[in-house]
Write a protein that holds these residues in place. Structure first.
Motif, PDB file in Angstrom:
ATOM      1  N   HIS A 179       0.842  -1.202   0.000  1.00  0.00           N
ATOM      2  CA  HIS A 179       0.000   0.000   0.000  1.00  0.00           C
ATOM      3  C   HIS A 179       0.874   1.247   0.000  1.00  0.00           C
ATOM      4  CE1 HIS A 179       0.957  -0.776   4.244  1.00  0.00           C
ATOM      5  NE2 HIS A 179       0.714   0.494   4.496  1.00  0.00           N
ATOM      6  N   GLN A 180       0.223   2.364  -0.284  1.00  0.00           N
ATOM      7  CA  GLN A 180       0.827   3.688  -0.055  1.00  0.00           C
ATOM      8  C   GLN A 180      -0.002   4.307   1.054  1.00  0.00           C
ATOM      9  OE1 GLN A 180      -0.294   5.033  -4.038  1.00  0.00           O
ATOM     10  NE2 GLN A 180       1.836   5.622  -4.380  1.00  0.00           N
ATOM     11  N   ASP A 181       0.610   4.815   2.097  1.00  0.00           N
ATOM     12  CA  ASP A 181      -0.202   5.374   3.177  1.00  0.00           C
ATOM     13  C   ASP A 181      -1.057   6.538   2.674  1.00  0.00           C
ATOM     14  OD1 ASP A 181       0.633   3.484   4.946  1.00  0.00           O
ATOM     15  OD2 ASP A 181       2.048   4.764   6.006  1.00  0.00           O
ATOM     16  N   TYR A 182      -0.470   7.380   1.829  1.00  0.00           N
ATOM     17  CA  TYR A 182      -1.260   8.516   1.339  1.00  0.00           C
ATOM     18  C   TYR A 182      -2.427   8.036   0.466  1.00  0.00           C
ATOM     19  CZ  TYR A 182      -2.784  12.789  -0.813  1.00  0.00           C
ATOM     20  OH  TYR A 182      -3.577  13.817  -1.258  1.00  0.00           O
ATOM     21  N   GLY A 183      -2.297   6.858  -0.149  1.00  0.00           N
ATOM     22  CA  GLY A 183      -3.415   6.308  -0.932  1.00  0.00           C
ATOM     23  C   GLY A 183      -4.669   6.230  -0.074  1.00  0.00           C
ATOM     24  N   THR A 184      -4.505   5.711   1.147  1.00  0.00           N
ATOM     25  CA  THR A 184      -5.639   5.599   2.081  1.00  0.00           C
ATOM     26  C   THR A 184      -6.054   6.977   2.594  1.00  0.00           C
ATOM     27  OG1 THR A 184      -4.919   3.402   2.745  1.00  0.00           O
ATOM     28  CG2 THR A 184      -6.371   4.557   4.275  1.00  0.00           C
ATOM     29  N   TRP A 185      -5.077   7.773   2.952  1.00  0.00           N
ATOM     30  CA  TRP A 185      -5.413   9.096   3.501  1.00  0.00           C
ATOM     31  C   TRP A 185      -6.178   9.933   2.464  1.00  0.00           C
ATOM     32  CZ3 TRP A 185       0.346   9.965   5.261  1.00  0.00           C
ATOM     33  CH2 TRP A 185       0.653   9.033   6.264  1.00  0.00           C
ATOM     34  N   HIS A 186      -5.831   9.734   1.199  1.00  0.00           N
ATOM     35  CA  HIS A 186      -6.492  10.477   0.129  1.00  0.00           C
ATOM     36  C   HIS A 186      -7.884   9.889  -0.142  1.00  0.00           C
ATOM     37  CE1 HIS A 186      -6.775  12.895  -3.459  1.00  0.00           C
ATOM     38  NE2 HIS A 186      -6.963  11.814  -4.199  1.00  0.00           N
ATOM     39  N   ALA A 187      -7.944   8.547  -0.311  1.00  0.00           N
ATOM     40  CA  ALA A 187      -9.202   7.910  -0.714  1.00  0.00           C
ATOM     41  C   ALA A 187     -10.251   7.992   0.392  1.00  0.00           C
ATOM     42  CB  ALA A 187      -8.952   6.446  -1.081  1.00  0.00           C
ATOM     43  N   ILE A 188      -9.849   7.749   1.637  1.00  0.00           N
ATOM     44  CA  ILE A 188     -10.843   7.670   2.722  1.00  0.00           C
ATOM     45  C   ILE A 188     -10.942   8.992   3.485  1.00  0.00           C
ATOM     46  CG2 ILE A 188     -11.514   6.459   4.833  1.00  0.00           C
ATOM     47  CD1 ILE A 188     -10.188   3.971   3.801  1.00  0.00           C
ATOM     48  N   ASP A 189      -9.785   9.532   3.868  1.00  0.00           N
ATOM     49  CA  ASP A 189      -9.809  10.733   4.730  1.00  0.00           C
ATOM     50  C   ASP A 189      -9.912  12.032   3.932  1.00  0.00           C
ATOM     51  OD1 ASP A 189      -9.349   8.909   6.812  1.00  0.00           O
ATOM     52  OD2 ASP A 189      -7.171   9.132   6.637  1.00  0.00           O
ATOM     53  N   LYS A 190      -9.780  11.914   2.611  1.00  0.00           N
ATOM     54  CA  LYS A 190      -9.821  13.108   1.736  1.00  0.00           C
ATOM     55  C   LYS A 190      -8.769  14.134   2.162  1.00  0.00           C
ATOM     56  CE  LYS A 190     -13.283  11.232  -0.404  1.00  0.00           C
ATOM     57  NZ  LYS A 190     -12.873  10.255  -1.393  1.00  0.00           N
ATOM     58  N   MET A 191      -7.545  13.639   2.366  1.00  0.00           N
ATOM     59  CA  MET A 191      -6.426  14.562   2.596  1.00  0.00           C
ATOM     60  C   MET A 191      -6.096  15.177   1.235  1.00  0.00           C
ATOM     61  SD  MET A 191      -2.669  13.660   4.160  1.00  0.00           S
ATOM     62  CE  MET A 191      -3.167  13.102   5.767  1.00  0.00           C
ATOM     63  N   PRO A 192      -6.084  16.512   1.145  1.00  0.00           N
ATOM     64  CA  PRO A 192      -6.026  17.125  -0.193  1.00  0.00           C
ATOM     65  C   PRO A 192      -4.754  16.798  -0.985  1.00  0.00           C
ATOM     66  CG  PRO A 192      -6.696  18.747   1.448  1.00  0.00           C
ATOM     67  CD  PRO A 192      -6.333  17.506   2.204  1.00  0.00           C
ATOM     68  N   GLU A 193      -3.576  16.953  -0.392  1.00  0.00           N
ATOM     69  CA  GLU A 193      -2.321  16.803  -1.144  1.00  0.00           C
ATOM     70  C   GLU A 193      -1.410  15.833  -0.408  1.00  0.00           C
ATOM     71  OE1 GLU A 193      -1.644  18.598  -3.895  1.00  0.00           O
ATOM     72  OE2 GLU A 193      -3.383  19.949  -3.747  1.00  0.00           O
ATOM     73  N   CYS A 194      -0.430  15.279  -1.155  1.00  0.00           N
ATOM     74  CA  CYS A 194       0.555  14.423  -0.489  1.00  0.00           C
ATOM     75  C   CYS A 194       1.648  15.288   0.144  1.00  0.00           C
ATOM     76  CB  CYS A 194       1.157  13.394  -1.440  1.00  0.00           C
ATOM     77  SG  CYS A 194       2.137  12.191  -0.505  1.00  0.00           S
ATOM     78  N   ARG A 195       1.220  16.086   1.113  1.00  0.00           N
ATOM     79  CA  ARG A 195       2.179  16.871   1.909  1.00  0.00           C
ATOM     80  C   ARG A 195       2.287  16.216   3.268  1.00  0.00           C
ATOM     81  NH1 ARG A 195      -0.390  22.387   0.023  1.00  0.00           N
ATOM     82  NH2 ARG A 195       0.681  22.583  -1.960  1.00  0.00           N
ATOM     83  N   ALA A 196       2.381  14.902   3.250  1.00  0.00           N
ATOM     84  CA  ALA A 196       2.394  14.113   4.480  1.00  0.00           C
ATOM     85  C   ALA A 196       3.418  13.002   4.310  1.00  0.00           C
ATOM     86  CB  ALA A 196       1.014  13.522   4.728  1.00  0.00           C
ATOM     87  N   MET A 197       3.951  12.545   5.430  1.00  0.00           N
ATOM     88  CA  MET A 197       5.006  11.535   5.376  1.00  0.00           C
ATOM     89  C   MET A 197       5.016  10.735   6.678  1.00  0.00           C
ATOM     90  SD  MET A 197       8.344  13.843   6.107  1.00  0.00           S
ATOM     91  CE  MET A 197       9.280  12.387   6.558  1.00  0.00           C
ATOM     92  N   ASN A 198       5.885   9.739   6.700  1.00  0.00           N
ATOM     93  CA  ASN A 198       6.018   8.895   7.887  1.00  0.00           C
ATOM     94  C   ASN A 198       7.422   8.963   8.448  1.00  0.00           C
ATOM     95  OD1 ASN A 198       3.482   7.406   8.093  1.00  0.00           O
ATOM     96  ND2 ASN A 198       4.032   6.703   6.046  1.00  0.00           N
ATOM     97  N   PHE A 199       7.458   8.831   9.759  1.00  0.00           N
ATOM     98  CA  PHE A 199       8.723   8.588  10.435  1.00  0.00           C
ATOM     99  C   PHE A 199       8.564   7.276  11.183  1.00  0.00           C
ATOM    100  CE2 PHE A 199      10.975   8.627  14.495  1.00  0.00           C
ATOM    101  CZ  PHE A 199      12.278   8.655  14.017  1.00  0.00           C
ATOM    102  N   ALA A 200       9.520   6.357  11.012  1.00  0.00           N
ATOM    103  CA  ALA A 200       9.501   5.103  11.781  1.00  0.00           C
ATOM    104  C   ALA A 200      10.749   5.043  12.625  1.00  0.00           C
ATOM    105  CB  ALA A 200       9.469   3.907  10.831  1.00  0.00           C
ATOM    106  N   LEU A 201      10.576   4.618  13.866  1.00  0.00           N
ATOM    107  CA  LEU A 201      11.720   4.387  14.749  1.00  0.00           C
ATOM    108  C   LEU A 201      11.725   2.914  15.135  1.00  0.00           C
ATOM    109  CD1 LEU A 201      14.059   5.338  16.599  1.00  0.00           C
ATOM    110  CD2 LEU A 201      12.316   5.855  18.334  1.00  0.00           C
ATOM    111  N   PHE A 202      12.873   2.262  14.925  1.00  0.00           N
ATOM    112  CA  PHE A 202      12.998   0.856  15.304  1.00  0.00           C
ATOM    113  C   PHE A 202      13.198   0.784  16.824  1.00  0.00           C
ATOM    114  CE2 PHE A 202      15.319  -0.403  11.045  1.00  0.00           C
ATOM    115  CZ  PHE A 202      14.240   0.064  10.315  1.00  0.00           C
TER     116      PHE A 202
END
Ligand SMILES: O=C(O)CCC(=O)C(=O)O
Length: 265
Positions: free
Chosen positions: A109-132
């Motif tokens: 998946h692409q996280d923004y795919g869900t945020w766009h399709a379901i949450d209607k986030m307007p633009e891909c001005r979003a990202m992830n940070f992961a910490l192990f």
């Protein structure tokens, strides 16, 4: 903390950036110490499998002081502000837990795919940070990404139900085959404390933990404050309804917390 020009260039070219030793062993130990308590909680933010195994813990800042500090940590928030070129708020915040010999996997998946399709986030001005939070190796279920896939923007992905989680936009096998043939796959690995920044449109997935070693990663999904979601239909712990700018704390906030804990004991 500011990323250097080479790190920014890598993130923009590849769609992800690995930063070894971003957090120290002492700092990740402070966070790890709270995981058993967190995963024993009976709360809607801590969903379980049908057999009762905890899968995730969402919106940790509500019930964990240590993770509340991490959410505002400058080594996470400041690079995100730099990469997204503006102030950010927390769209999602969670630990994905993969105990030894666990079953949890996540399809492509692409996280923004869900945020766009379901949450209607307007633009891909979003990202992830992961910490192990644990050492990640090829056996304990590393997150796997397709480099450069973010360059294609939002890909066609039907929204599907996902066991133990919210519905999400799953990439088709045809799309993944095409992307992987062109760009390959990478599964960043490294000791606890490694940081991984990745673009909202990076295609990624993860395989089950087939090893005797735990693998818990914490994910902070950061969105620009001027890019708030338009559909507040999902529970807010999957998609924050409030836009509260993250103001970075002091760099040693986790160690200060550890000292306070030690003094109180
Ligand atoms: O923790 C993992 O292995 C993958 C997590 C993931 O894909 C996600 O949270 O979107």
């Amino acid at each position: 903390m500011r990323l250097n020009a080479e790190q920014v260039e890598t993130f923009e070219r590849e769609g992800f950036l690995v930063v070894p030793e971003l957090f120290s062993e002492e700092e990740t130990a402070v966070l790890r110490a709270d995981l058993p308590r967190i995963f024993s909680l009976d709360r809607p933010e801590v969903p379980r499998s049908a057999s009762g195994v905890p899968l995730l813990a969402h919106r940790l800042e509500r019930y964990s002081e240590a993770f509340g500090l991490l959410l505002r940590h400058p080594r996470m928030v400041e690079p995100a502000m730099q990469l997204l070129d503006g102030p950010v708020y927390s769209h999602q915040y969670k630990v994905v837990t993969k105990p030894p010999f666990g079953k949890l996997d996540l399809p492509w998946h692409q996280d923004y795919g869900t945020w766009h399709a379901i949450d209607k986030m307007p633009e891909c001005r979003a990202m992830n940070f992961a910490l192990f939070l644990h050492d990640v190796n090829e056996f304990n279920g590393p997150i796997t990404l397709i480099p450069r896939s973010h360059r294609e923007g939002v890909l066609d992905a039907p929204v599907e139900a996902l066991d133990g989680s919210s519905s999400f936009a799953k990439l088709t096998n045809e799309t993944v085959t095409r992307l992987a043939t062109e760009h390959g796959m990478v599964a960043p690995k490294g000791p606890a404390g490694t940081g991984l920044f990745f673009h909202g449109c990076s295609a990624h997935a993860s395989v089950p933990n087939i090893s005797p070693w735990p693998r818990d990663n914490v994910y902070s999904s950061l969105n620009r404050t001027d890019n708030g979601i338009r559909n507040r239909g999902r529970p807010e712990f999957y998609a924050n309804h409030e836009i509260e700018e993250l103001v970075p704390l002091a760099d040693d906030c986790l160690m200060q917390f550890a000292r306070r804990q030690g003094n109180a004991a």
